[in-house]
Design a protein around this motif. Sequence first.
Motif, PDB file in Angstrom:
ATOM      1  N   ARG A 126      85.073  59.622   6.321  1.00  0.00           N
ATOM      2  CA  ARG A 126      83.885  58.777   6.381  1.00  0.00           C
ATOM      3  C   ARG A 126      83.882  58.006   7.694  1.00  0.00           C
ATOM      4  NH1 ARG A 126      82.050  54.195   1.946  1.00  0.00           N
ATOM      5  NH2 ARG A 126      80.095  53.621   2.940  1.00  0.00           N
ATOM      6  N   GLN A 127      82.826  58.149   8.478  1.00  0.00           N
ATOM      7  CA  GLN A 127      82.750  57.535   9.794  1.00  0.00           C
ATOM      8  C   GLN A 127      81.769  56.372   9.862  1.00  0.00           C
ATOM      9  OE1 GLN A 127      81.795  60.840  12.348  1.00  0.00           O
ATOM     10  NE2 GLN A 127      83.898  61.592  12.360  1.00  0.00           N
ATOM     11  N   ARG A 146      79.668  53.068   7.329  1.00  0.00           N
ATOM     12  CA  ARG A 146      79.577  52.323   6.081  1.00  0.00           C
ATOM     13  C   ARG A 146      78.258  51.563   6.080  1.00  0.00           C
ATOM     14  NH1 ARG A 146      80.737  46.929   7.054  1.00  0.00           N
ATOM     15  NH2 ARG A 146      81.837  46.467   8.999  1.00  0.00           N
ATOM     16  N   PRO A 147      77.816  51.106   4.906  1.00  0.00           N
ATOM     17  CA  PRO A 147      76.550  50.368   4.854  1.00  0.00           C
ATOM     18  C   PRO A 147      76.596  49.120   5.724  1.00  0.00           C
ATOM     19  CG  PRO A 147      77.259  51.019   2.648  1.00  0.00           C
ATOM     20  CD  PRO A 147      78.387  51.325   3.574  1.00  0.00           C
ATOM     21  N   GLN A 148      75.474  48.851   6.396  1.00  0.00           N
ATOM     22  CA  GLN A 148      75.402  47.679   7.255  1.00  0.00           C
ATOM     23  C   GLN A 148      75.113  46.427   6.433  1.00  0.00           C
ATOM     24  OE1 GLN A 148      73.602  48.375  11.379  1.00  0.00           O
ATOM     25  NE2 GLN A 148      72.482  49.821  10.096  1.00  0.00           N
ATOM     26  N   ASP A 185      77.292  42.255  10.002  1.00  0.00           N
ATOM     27  CA  ASP A 185      77.506  43.323  10.973  1.00  0.00           C
ATOM     28  C   ASP A 185      76.391  43.337  12.017  1.00  0.00           C
ATOM     29  OD1 ASP A 185      79.745  44.175   9.517  1.00  0.00           O
ATOM     30  OD2 ASP A 185      78.474  45.351   8.182  1.00  0.00           O
ATOM     31  N   THR A 224      81.754  40.641   0.270  1.00  0.00           N
ATOM     32  CA  THR A 224      80.996  41.879   0.139  1.00  0.00           C
ATOM     33  C   THR A 224      79.593  41.588  -0.382  1.00  0.00           C
ATOM     34  OG1 THR A 224      83.030  43.035  -0.374  1.00  0.00           O
ATOM     35  CG2 THR A 224      80.984  44.149  -0.938  1.00  0.00           C
ATOM     36  N   PRO A 255      74.874  46.814  -0.286  1.00  0.00           N
ATOM     37  CA  PRO A 255      74.304  47.561   0.827  1.00  0.00           C
ATOM     38  C   PRO A 255      72.819  47.783   0.616  1.00  0.00           C
ATOM     39  CG  PRO A 255      75.509  49.023  -0.616  1.00  0.00           C
ATOM     40  CD  PRO A 255      75.764  47.614  -1.099  1.00  0.00           C
ATOM     41  N   ALA A 271      73.711  54.625   7.247  1.00  0.00           N
ATOM     42  CA  ALA A 271      74.591  54.219   6.143  1.00  0.00           C
ATOM     43  C   ALA A 271      75.983  54.751   6.372  1.00  0.00           C
ATOM     44  CB  ALA A 271      74.044  54.739   4.825  1.00  0.00           C
TER      45      ALA A 271
END
Length: 366
Positions: A170-171, A173-175, A179, A334, A337, A366
């Motif tokens: 996985r490159q 992730r949800p913003q 971020d 957290t 997303p 995503a």
Amino acid sequence: MSTCGCCGTPVAPVPVAHRPGLSELALRIGTHRTFLADMRARLSSADLPALASLTTHETPDPAAALLDAWAVVADVLTFYQERIGNEGYLRTATERRSLLEQAALVGYRPRPGVAASTYLAYTVDENAAPVELPVGARVTSVPGPGEVTQTFETAEPLVARHEWNRLGVRQARPQLAADVVAHGLVLSGTTTRLAVGDALLLDLGLALGLTPARVRAVEADPEADRTTVTLESWSGAHLADEVVRATVRVLADTSAFEVDPGGATATKVLGALARVEEGVRAGDGSSAAAVSAALEVTRRELEVARRNGWTRLATWLEESVLRLGRVLPDGTTTTRPGLLAVRRARGDASDPRRSAPTPCGPTAAA
């Protein structure tokens, strides 16, 4: 000095003294040789005139043999006494039980031993149906030079499928809001048609409404098929500071939560929020630390409010924890997303709020 015992000078016990930091303590006050020599020397002592007629010190003589036997006893006792003494210190102890007993004196109990663990990757034939691997399935390692084969057993059941043979890493992730304001907005694709100075309206999911922002830089990454857009607030200030300031302003309005600002709990939290705003105004990068400190204070007060059943205070503090966590850099708290929405502002670029926003072509990656 002679140690034969003929001179009449005692040679035991041997003085014992140690400097700090030794890895082993010499606690024996004598050995078989020194004990025997000391007892032989006392045979000719003036304090024991009844033994003056005993003129032989040879071992075959019963009296000398008795002295030799007691020298053996003293030698054995001092040997074990030295070992016991060494087991009384952490630095010199060699037995595991000694370390456990010493640790127990301060209430420490070591955790039980844990077996070695590793991660396994199974490859299933492409024509095979899903395979269930039971608990206890054995796997052996391939030893390297000088190593021994190790056997592992699976700790949980696993259903393996051939579709999972080549799972990519996985490159992305949800913003989250933190971020975007800290590292920029990442959009899928490279044809965003965005240029430096373009206006955007951001809905960061913080219940702050639409936040106007200006594009400061656009960096396309064709290999990853995405574009990073660095933003600044419409006023030219750092976008993160603007979001933090707006968040603090919303939370500081205690009247919306029917909370008395003069209460002890409210005073502590409002003081922490004020320090956050001071950090933003200072512009020296201290706002992130101030947000983290305010979040910690709010969490502690939230526990107190819940414990005492202070419903209104708890509601305000829960909202504060949620909002502060969302603006804290590096995603300390957290959030869900998909809260991010981006719209391009059309019309008069001098004020992005004057025109109705329309959906922006690219979507957040995503």
